[in-house]
Write an enzyme that holds these catalytic residues in place. Structure first.
Site, short mmCIF file in Angstrom:
data_model
loop_
_atom_site.label_atom_id
_atom_site.label_comp_id
_atom_site.label_asym_id
_atom_site.label_seq_id
_atom_site.Cartn_x
_atom_site.Cartn_y
_atom_site.Cartn_z
N SER A 60 0.85 -1.19 0.00
CA SER A 60 0.00 0.00 0.00
C SER A 60 0.89 1.24 0.00
O SER A 60 2.11 1.14 0.06
CB SER A 60 -0.89 0.00 1.24
OG SER A 60 -0.11 0.30 2.37
N LYS A 61 0.24 2.37 -0.04
CA LYS A 61 0.94 3.66 -0.08
C LYS A 61 1.97 3.80 1.05
O LYS A 61 2.98 4.49 0.88
CB LYS A 61 -0.06 4.81 0.01
CG LYS A 61 -0.89 4.97 -1.24
CD LYS A 61 -0.32 6.07 -2.13
CE LYS A 61 -1.02 6.17 -3.47
NZ LYS A 61 -0.21 5.76 -4.60
N ARG A 62 1.69 3.15 2.16
CA ARG A 62 2.63 3.21 3.29
C ARG A 62 4.02 2.74 2.88
O ARG A 62 5.02 3.15 3.44
CB ARG A 62 2.16 2.31 4.44
CG ARG A 62 1.09 2.88 5.33
CD ARG A 62 0.75 1.90 6.43
NE ARG A 62 0.37 0.59 5.92
CZ ARG A 62 1.04 -0.52 6.11
NH1 ARG A 62 2.13 -0.52 6.83
NH2 ARG A 62 0.62 -1.66 5.58
N GLY A 104 5.32 3.16 -0.04
CA GLY A 104 5.91 3.99 -1.11
C GLY A 104 5.05 3.90 -2.34
O GLY A 104 3.82 3.81 -2.25
#
Ligand code: GLU
Length: 464
Positions: free
Chosen positions: A239-241, A243
């Site tokens: 996920s965006k966490r 990157g």
């Protein structure tokens, strides 16, 4: 049998790297078997399925080189057919009209919760006679089996069994007569002649519901392969966490598409321990057997390593074309004819150890910059008075030398010697003079690529 696979994204605003890999697996499977790879845009969510969001998917696939056969099918365009199939199921007795209101369904659930029984809605209309139907809004529900078990064979997960009492009578047509997504997928897959459904394992539960539509219609079922999702380095869903997660982000960072394809192919699929391969090899080797059962972890270092290997073996002109595309999507000026000619001449030394287009650009700075070269801060430190003096002595000697690597090495070594210094000590000043940078390809490569006149002119600029 001709293999027909498909990629069926819902346009949500980005082509997630996991979806890109799903597309890639389907593409490889079809292309390696002389089959067809189709694209269907699942645009039933009107709010998100904008033209722009659809274009993002098409752009991502085009960047990755995943060409599809025929035109991209729009799921909403097939709505009339989805309705027709629901009506056929109604006529066959595989579906029924349910007149329960939202309030009644809620009340059923509440009671089930209190009684600690299953909250799956059991419609009282399932076996109602037509004569008893009121003149009121209704939804069309599929008549799902309530007893026994269903086992589906999946090429990745093996045999997966579900207890039928876990399935409700899913809605096929809403009260406004529109078809639901779950029906649309099956009808479209059938009508498009899909033989293999390869998709994320977050759709495995859907397969059991979709299976009921195949059974009700007596349609041939496709081979299923549900692939594990991609995890981040910490073992959690990517996920965006972690990157970047969108294909466009990787394109924007300048990863070459061939490297990306290779890396994503290896992410969850293996062929022995081969890490680096061509598209032709991937198409030849790719099989559902090689897909792992557990989630693969995204590893940027590995991606870079693979990309570096692809840059190193890439065809120069093709690499340059891709670099032009990269410049265009990142809003940089297109390379001029002269720059292209210089790049083609120097590509042999630029390709070494460059993993991305920004790295390639950095190495090509000596080609892309015009005189007078203005050294950056780091390079300037190498151009002190002593070094300038040495460059000054070197310049006339370069005028009479034959422009070959051996001769150039000889001249530079003898000038270094005459100044009681080592050849290595001259590299910094030469880099600064020729490229304005501290990190460049080898000075002799730069001289050979720039040619005699340009090299001498740059040295004169720097030592003036
Ligand atoms: N539209 C679904 C998605 O984007 C995929 C459906 C399918 O592959 O069956 O996740």
């Amino acid at each position: 049998m001709t293999v027909v696979t498909r990629f069926a994204p819902s346009p949500t605003g980005a082509l997630h790297i996991g979806s890109a890999r799903t597309a890639l697996f389907n593409w490889l499977y079809a292309r390696g078997r002389g089959g067809k790879f189709l694209l269907r845009i699942e645009d039933t969510d009107k709010a998100r399925s904008t033209k722009e969001n659809t274009q993002i998917i098409l752009d991502g696939m085009t960047w990755l080189g995943l060409d599809w056969d025929g035109h991209a099918v729009s799921q909403t365009g097939n709505a009339a057919r989805h309705v027709a199939v629901a009506n056929e199921m109604l006529a066959n007795g595989h579906a029924y009209k349910c007149f329960s209101t939202q309030a009644e369904i809620e009340a059923f659930r509440e009671k089930a919760r209190a009684d600690k029984t299953s909250i799956l809605f059991r419609s009282p209309w399932r076996d109602a006679a037509e004569a008893d139907h009121p003149d009121a809004p209704f939804v069309v529900r599929l008549k799902a089996p309530r007893e026994g078990q269903t086992t589906l064979h999946d090429e990745v997960q093996g045999d997966v069994t579900w207890s039928n009492d876990q399935l409700d009578d899913m809605i096929l047509l809403r009260s406004d007569g529109t078809p639901v997504y779950m029906l649309a997928v099956v009808v479209d897959d059938h009508d498009m002649g899909i033989t293999h459904v390869i998709r994320g394992d977050d759709h495995l539960a859907n397969a059991f519901r979709q299976n009921l539509v195949y059974e009700a219609m007596g349609w041939k079922k496709p081979v299923l392969a549900h692939i594990p999702l991609i995890f981040g380095p910490d073992g959690k869903k990517l996920s965006k966490r972690h990157g970047a997660t969108g294909a466009a982000e990787y394109q924007g960072m300048g990863y070459p598409a061939a490297g990306m394809r290779n890396y994503l192919t290896r992410l969850g699929w293996s062929h022995g321990d081969v890490e680096f391969f061509s598209d032709a090899q991937a198409q030849e080797w790719f099989d559902l057997d090689g897909i792992g059962k557990s989630p693969a972890r995204f590893d940027t270092k590995k991606l870079e390593n693979i990309c570096g290997q692809h840059v190193a073996v890439a065809d120069d002109a093709a690499l340059l074309q891709e670099m032009q595309n990269f410049r265009a999507v990142t809003g940089q000026k297109a390379l001029t004819e002269t720059q292209i000619a210089g790049m083609l001449k120097g590509m042999y030394c630029l390709k070494e150890r460059a993993k991305t287009f920004p790295e390639l650009t950095e190495k090509a700075e000596f080609i892309l910059s015009d005189r007078p070269i203005s050294p950056d801060e780091k390079a300037s430190k190498n151009l002190d008075d002593v070094s300038r003096g040495i460059l000054n002595d070197l310049t006339p000697q370069l005028q009479s030398v034959s422009w070959s690597r051996d001769a150039l090495e000889g001249v530079v070594a003898s000038v270094a010697d005459a100044h009681g210094t080592k050849l290595g000590k001259l590299a910094g000043p030469l880099r600064a003079a020729l490229a304005g940078r501290a990190v460049t390809p080898s000075v002799f490569d730069m001289m050979l690529v720039l040619g005699q006149d340009e090299t001498i002119a740059r040295l004169q600029d720097a030592s003036a």
